[in-house]
Design a protein around this motif. Structure first.
Motif, short mmCIF file in Angstrom:
data_model
loop_
_atom_site.label_atom_id
_atom_site.label_comp_id
_atom_site.label_asym_id
_atom_site.label_seq_id
_atom_site.Cartn_x
_atom_site.Cartn_y
_atom_site.Cartn_z
N UNK A 186 7.10 -10.81 11.80
CA UNK A 186 7.25 -12.19 12.27
C UNK A 186 6.17 -13.06 11.61
N UNK A 187 6.57 -14.21 11.18
CA UNK A 187 5.67 -15.17 10.52
C UNK A 187 5.06 -14.59 9.23
N UNK A 188 5.70 -13.56 8.68
CA UNK A 188 5.19 -12.98 7.43
C UNK A 188 3.71 -12.60 7.54
N UNK A 189 3.35 -12.07 8.69
CA UNK A 189 1.94 -11.78 8.91
C UNK A 189 1.50 -10.42 8.35
N UNK A 190 2.46 -9.59 7.96
CA UNK A 190 2.14 -8.21 7.56
C UNK A 190 0.98 -8.13 6.57
N UNK A 204 -5.15 -19.67 16.89
CA UNK A 204 -3.99 -19.04 17.54
C UNK A 204 -3.91 -17.61 17.03
N UNK A 206 -3.34 -13.44 16.98
CA UNK A 206 -2.34 -12.46 17.40
C UNK A 206 -2.91 -11.62 18.55
N UNK A 207 -2.18 -11.49 19.65
CA UNK A 207 -2.75 -10.79 20.81
C UNK A 207 -3.08 -9.32 20.54
N UNK B 83 5.26 -20.16 6.57
CA UNK B 83 4.58 -18.86 6.76
C UNK B 83 4.62 -18.02 5.49
N UNK B 84 3.85 -18.43 4.49
CA UNK B 84 3.77 -17.57 3.30
C UNK B 84 3.16 -16.23 3.67
N UNK B 85 3.50 -15.21 2.92
CA UNK B 85 2.96 -13.88 3.25
C UNK B 85 1.45 -13.80 3.04
N UNK B 86 0.90 -12.80 3.68
CA UNK B 86 -0.55 -12.62 3.63
C UNK B 86 -1.03 -12.33 2.20
N UNK B 90 -3.96 -14.64 0.60
CA UNK B 90 -5.17 -13.88 0.32
C UNK B 90 -5.54 -13.99 -1.16
N UNK B 106 -7.97 -19.21 8.35
CA UNK B 106 -7.70 -17.79 8.17
C UNK B 106 -6.19 -17.55 8.29
N UNK B 107 -5.67 -16.65 7.50
CA UNK B 107 -4.27 -16.25 7.66
C UNK B 107 -4.12 -15.58 9.03
N UNK B 108 -3.05 -15.84 9.72
CA UNK B 108 -2.88 -15.18 11.01
C UNK B 108 -1.97 -15.93 11.95
N UNK B 109 -1.60 -17.16 11.59
CA UNK B 109 -0.64 -17.86 12.43
C UNK B 109 0.37 -18.54 11.49
N UNK B 110 0.53 -19.86 11.58
CA UNK B 110 1.51 -20.50 10.70
C UNK B 110 1.06 -21.93 10.37
N UNK B 341 3.35 -10.22 19.79
CA UNK B 341 2.87 -11.33 18.97
C UNK B 341 2.69 -12.61 19.76
N UNK B 342 2.51 -13.69 18.99
CA UNK B 342 2.06 -14.95 19.57
C UNK B 342 2.98 -15.51 20.65
#
Lengths: 665, 665, 665
Positions: A186-190, A204, A206-207, B83-86, B90, B106-110, B341-342
């Motif tokens: 989700x959200x391309x967070x991988x 915000x 990630x939990x 939401x571009x990929x990490x 990076x 920081x990458x981690x949300x949108x 997730x969020x």
């Protein structure tokens, strides 16, 4: 060891290094006058012990320990790792916590060091070793304390970040596993590698990441503390602990694993002091030996100012509680008020000008009474068949994913606890996730969001099969340890073992639902509403089908169950779909036929008994008025008042902050 | 294209990439069961589409699109640029937003990317091109969505700062012009070159600078979006939009200029849902084609927890509103609840374990009813002669210079709107600054602080000359586009064209003023008080002198006017010097003889009609109870209920969240 | 110099540089129409005076000054050091304040410069020199103002940090002294050198450090201001001041030491305006010449918006107060409202479009009245025998160590003041720590936490010995100047000189204590409770033993004293152990037989008299209604109303915001 050195202990945190050595004699004299027989020292005194790098000088504390020993004042010796000297944190700046911005915390207060800094750890080991060498064999030192009030101080330095990534790698093995467990598609967070993981920052987050980061920090502090314990255990036989508030976002069980004794600090005022029994019931269960209350306030708290004065006799009752609930020590923070600095406003046993106060009188009275009650206290304990789960694992998950609307795990759990313990006078152990469940007959597990970790799922099933009565839900068994919901059912195992199907879930209580108990009386719930129908599982694992306990009487869930009871093996499971209010819990207590004293809710009653196989077994209760108003207690037989030697039976009155130590006769 | 693919559309945001492909069939089955005929996909799935740099893989979405097409579920395909990929953020850290401190998000949300980063833009163009190539010709894809909820995220990176300076230079040509326009001689703030301009940071920022910075960011995002639209338009004939909340500090008209269809998200709960008609009246007016509600909630919102449950039938009425006010689609966020997730707490059409809920029933009912009403909905529209200005230009100025005490433009404008639309049942378009005013007979322009930009000043004068009735003020025409007040008069042109002189201004309403209407009845105002006297302009541009509408009856402005009416060319201008309360607006409505339905204020009535030149023209109304209580509607003739086929006339009752689709017969 | 240039002065801050020079004539005309005879100019106009580095151009201001002089408008010329031009702070970034993070404040508002930057100081000296050369001899310039509203803006740049360390070294000589004074052994905080000291940052800072840091910044600004004063004194004979709010965390006495005239800004609205008498009583006492109110509001305050409108006649009464309490000037901020920028919402004498308002009328009325009263005002003054301590030293200590629960020094002191000055109509000087105490008969010193610094301890003892009546406590004499409590007694000297022993201290008032006065009437206290017993000191320094004034009637302190009176030398000391409420202060006033007018508490009465040795000595009072409601005043003889020439005696009524200037006849 003479009489004074035995429990019950009464004393205070003592900072002789802030005063001239000549002051110590006067302090000891006052300690004896006030009935104090223990002093906790060394806590923040690194600067005195190692004024320059590598130059250790324990002579001052040697003198203090000797003077105290001479007057039969027991000692708890503390390691000073919460406050390294300024020369250390200045020369080795990597010892100070780094913020996400890259800036490091400035020297100037305390607990400002990185838990994982090898340099800091090295200095800690050296000072602890020196202290252990010097004081390890002192007979008057009855215990050791590591550091002070460890709590969740995350550090973003490169060492911590690297270690966190390694910690995640050890846990998840591959980054794909982590991505999957946390739902990072989700959200391309991988992440494409563990190296890319950044700890949570403002924003915000990630939990699952947030929870992992806290657990990592918890583990870091466990390591930090264990390292000191290992050294101390080499040099001393006295029990080693660390004084904490267990609600400090830490795994308290992990912290205590290699330690010997629970040391507990608390400071609640009159609006909340009675709830401290929750924590006493929690810490009592952890170790086989009685806990120590290492810090509580005497008259008022304070930092740059004093705060409100506690009511008259509050100190007396609050202190008695430490012993009543199963501890063997009560200590104040602090002995002599600071004349300056951060906590100059904090109340103390004596003032900064060395004077006693009207609060000191309460200590003196307490000192006399605990000596009278010493025999009863030392020969009885609190042993119970009811337990309530308070899980650090659940707490860590709920902190970042409360799931239900406006849900606060600890607050809701305490409400549940208070209904049982104070309204219904059920004594119970509050047990954490890893705690052994054998020996209990009833276990309440509301809001136990996950059964993962420490094999709890398997252990609970086994325990129920062996005859236990498990009251579980709501919000129990709803996620795995990664904060991920189950995707084939709303529960992990509860549908299956309870023989129900969850048709509906309303994760808030703003639309109250009409419900009735099995006997037609009205029921009311809160926090959330789950609605079940019953599924036939007759014959499975010795089960028969669930029976409804509470049913929705109207509204969208009409006809579905809000609570069910299911026989399972030799035991049974009561599944709750909503958070019962106090009257519902009383109803449940009476349904379960749990036995308890009758008393007003402001009177807290602790049942105590000696070993069953002891020939001169003592039994009795300690009753304490904890809310500053009139109350009563109905005695179930004849008792002797241990303090006054009076004989008592029937209904007795307890005025505000009264304590009764009653031996059954 | 078969029946299901035509409007009215009903559906949800769908994230199949988070689940196994095998789950899709089950989801499609459930969609059909619930009456859903459209799914919005791809939104955040960049990671699935480009798992490694340059390795595009659209096969998963190809399968999903084909499966949906097979079952006649229409699709809105979304570009994943929020939401571009990490791996991307990076490797190319310049793609992430920079804070004023110089740190990057920081990458981690949108929505964490710099709107102006050429690298980010390049990646966007590539992924959008790939998607357009793959899906541009799919018949089942009925629309495209660019990005997700663009909103004001300022970035302080060197590229953005440089571009901002260039943007200012293009606007002001010379730095002296800028200094003069903004009044930078005060406090010696004058810049000596554009290069010296620093965007606003925390602190006491210059309002002209702050407004410019936001407008620049707005322009940056327009460019960001336009670039994607341009690509999509090459490959597809389906309409392209971007789902937004227009109240997101953006120029919504600029954003929509090169787009084809308005896509709107809203989430108000029962306390505010009825006010959403303001936004529907706004978005309806923008484009000639019906808008789509791309996101609204079903049962509850939520991120780390679920929030309060919406009342029963709220979802039903809230959803009907999308169609009633002129839209052709209503979609939920989201189809299947996230398990982690969020946003794990957010309500959905089905739960994370794939179960329907009591809320799903409301969707099913809606699905049936809109099919019944499809013919009426598809052959009638909302066409109006009244408009109200809601200006982004004014909003951007008022945000940093509210001018009057405690004035919030949007809140006050909504109060004005609600008095007209809900208390007086006047249907109107809410139009932005650049909107064409031709065709309207009445335009209300309260709080329209500037007439600069988009030639609005000239267009309004022309429109009045041609017969329009312009109700303008208070706080209208008081500054230029640089947030600078006029220094020869409090207004730009209003004194001149209204034939008045403003003697006094009180920029707050804490000292309430007694006022009377021209007929002697009491008037009351708010926000501010301007006081005018009338100046003779008889004969000028077909004008005769102003006449008083409201007069100050007492106090410091006694005898002066608070509102006047002036003939101007073929039309007239009503100038308001204070913000009328609801009763004053009703008085004005009746003075203007505006025609409307009679209904309780909780019943919202939309007048709909087919094209006037259509032979089988349909006409009618949709009435919706939007505040969860009983209401009524007085019909002005005989109607047929499109859902129940019942015939209705006279006064009818509407219970909480009732919807009536009534065709005139 | 003609009539207009003499006091009483009435005028406003004037920013001609923001307007075309042609506008000046029109402004002067309006000034004269409104009765204004003074303008304050130059304040923020550095950019106009030095548009490029080293290119000074004072021609614009030369023209303005000449035009004003021609029309007999007096001028206060201001140095513009609060707003250096952008070219300066851009080229020399070290001139801008550094935050703890290392970032520097952005140019864009004002007061953003480092107080210690040698570069900034150099530029200041140059511009001030240029101005002094040009305007130093102008007869129409009746005063100079340095900078604008100096206030506590700490800077963390390397220069400031280094200077702070040096400042500490000068104060403490050795770091061991500092460690000892601040109690730095606690928490191992001790510094091993001055170089290691870091100024306080966000976080849990040491109160002694925090106080020292503020005092250092105060000293830095004193230096900053002194440097300009030194230059100005070379070139001009006109008095030099700096306009400040003395409650700006500064040592106001140190700031004023080398300056000639007090310039005071205040902006309280109707809820607090009456309390401004506290500050007027404070600033009046500082210098031998009448103060100037350099800024107050006319109709409303505002920055990006206007705030609430002051009630009708508020401006009139608020302005009259400036003269009544001993000042000779009242000036508004500002003359002509800004059309844009940060303070565009602020009210002014005329609007940004150059129009008068209903507020201007109040100025015009005032202008006429002060001319009528000029003779009385210029020939009488306020001279008093009662004083109240308001100590910057105490304020600086209490700011970081309030000591008692919820204690706010200034609020509590003002409550004390208001009881004396408004409820009991005692006129008094409010005097700071260094102020000379000779000449007063009564000094009140509540909450004067330390007697250190400026030899106050010795001076007070001497003053009491010489016959003074000193009312001292609670919370007085409880710490030394380093925020360190005394460790042998709770007070430094009070136990000794009052002949008491402090048995108990309760540092909060949440448990109210029953108390009675010496005559048996009930007493009530607050903030804290100290309890004393009396110690025999008969014969010591002419003392006899203390006598109880207030006694604890019940509770833990029963029988102890809450207030005592002790003869000491020729005087006496009344020691208060608790903060008396208003009724207790009235009781004390009557016990002390202090003489005062009778009036309602909303009527503020100022006693004024000419020099006693003057043959035509005038005497009288100015009475002002300051709370916007009806009030009364009982005259103690026959008076003539200076404005109306009416004769008055007995009880007179004063409606809201009425002012009476009454000459005794």
């Amino acid at each position: 060891m003479d009489k004074n050195r035995k429990p019950p202990y009464l004393g205070a945190a003592y900072y002789p290094e802030l005063w001239d050595i000549s002051c110590v004699d006067r302090d000891i004299q006052l300690m004896k006058e006030t009935g104090c027989n223990i002093a906790r020292i060394g806590e923040f005194a690194w600067g005195t012990m190692e004024p320059k790098e590598g130059e250790y000088d324990l002579s001052f504390f040697r003198k203090v320990v000797d003077k105290l020993a001479e007057e039969n004042i027991a000692v708890i010796m503390c390691t000073p790792s919460a406050t390294p000297p300024q020369w250390l944190t200045d020369k080795y700046e990597e010892t100070r916590i780094m913020y996400p911005s890259g800036m490091r915390q400035v020297h100037g207060a305390r607990r400002h060091t990185c838990p994982n800094s090898p340099v800091m750890r090295g200095f800690n080991r050296k000072i602890v070793t020196k202290m252990a060498e010097e004081f390890g064999k002192d007979k008057s030192i009855v215990g050791w304390q590591i550091d002070n009030e460890l709590h969740l101080t995350n550090c973003h330095c490169p060492i911590c970040r690297k270690k966190f990534r390694k910690w995640l790698e050890e846990k998840y093995q591959t980054v794909e596993n982590l991505n999957k467990s946390w739902g990072m598609d989700r959200w391309s967070l991988s992440y494409d590698s563990f190296d890319k993981i950044i700890p949570p920052d403002a924003g915000w987050n990630h939990p699952s990441l947030s929870s992992a980061w806290d657990r990592f920090t918890s583990d870091s502090f466990v390591e930090f503390s264990d390292e000191q314990a290992e050294i101390l255990h080499k040099y001393t036989d006295a029990p080693v602990g660390t004084d904490m508030m267990p609600y400090a976002d830490f795994s308290y069980y992990d912290t205590m694993k290699k330690l010997d004794i629970v040391q507990f600090n608390h400071y609640d005022d009159e609006s909340g002091m009675y709830k401290i029994t929750f924590w006493l019931d929690y810490i009592r269960a952890i170790k086989d030996r009685p806990y120590w209350v290492t810090e509580t306030q005497i008259g008022w708290n304070g930092s740059f100012n004093s705060t409100k004065c506690r009511p008259i006799n509050f100190c007396y009752a609050n202190s008695w509680l430490s012993y009543a609930a199963g501890g063997e020590a009560n200590m104040y923070w602090l002995w002599r008020a600071h004349p300056n600095g951060h906590e100059l406003g904090h109340g103390a046993v004596i003032t900064s000008s060395g004077r006693k106060t009207f609060k000191t009188k309460e200590v003196e009275r307490l000192g006399e009474e605990i000596q009278k009650a010493a025999d009863f206290l030392n020969n009885t304990a609190v042993k119970l068949e009811v337990a309530l789960h308070y899980s650090y694992v659940a707490s860590n998950i709920f902190k970042y994913a409360p799931i239900a609307d406006d849900f606060k795990y600890l607050d809701s759990l305490k409400d549940f606890y208070l209904s049982l313990a104070h309204n219904n006078h059920i004594n119970m152990d509050v047990i954490d996730h890893p705690h052994n469940v054998d020996g209990y007959k009833y276990i309440f597990s509301p809001f136990l969001c996950t059964l993962d970790k420490y094999s709890l799922r398997e252990r609970m099933i086994e325990w129920v099969k062996n005859g236990g009565t498990w009251i579980v839900g709501p919000l129990s068994d709803i996620v795995d340890e990664h904060t991920t919901k189950y995707t084939d059912a709303p529960f992990g195992i509860l549908e299956e073992i309870c023989g129900i199907y969850c048709d509906e879930q309303m994760p808030s209580a703003n639309l109250p639902q009409d419900m009735t108990w099995y006997d037609g009386s009205a029921a009311s719930g809160g926090i959330c509403y789950d609605a079940f129908h019953i599924v036939n599982i007759v014959g499975k694992i010795g089960a028969n089908s669930a029976k409804p306990l509470i049913i929705y009487a109207d509204g969208p869930f009409k006809g579905l169950c809000a609570a069910t009871e299911t026989k399972y093996g030799g035991g049974r499971i009561i599944l709750l779909g909503t958070a019962l209010k106090s009257d519902g819990i009383s109803k449940l207590v009476s349904y379960l036929k749990l036995d308890a004293m009758k008393a007003s809710e402001n009177v807290y009653v602790v049942n105590r008994a000696g070993e069953t196989d002891s020939p001169d077994r003592q039994q009795g209760i300690i009753a304490l008025e904890l809310r500053g108003k009139d109350g009563y207690l109905e005695l179930d037989g004849e008792y002797s008042d241990v303090i006054s030697s009076e004989k008592l039976s029937g209904k007795i009155e307890l005025a505000a902050y009264t304590v009764k130590v009653l031996k059954k006769i």
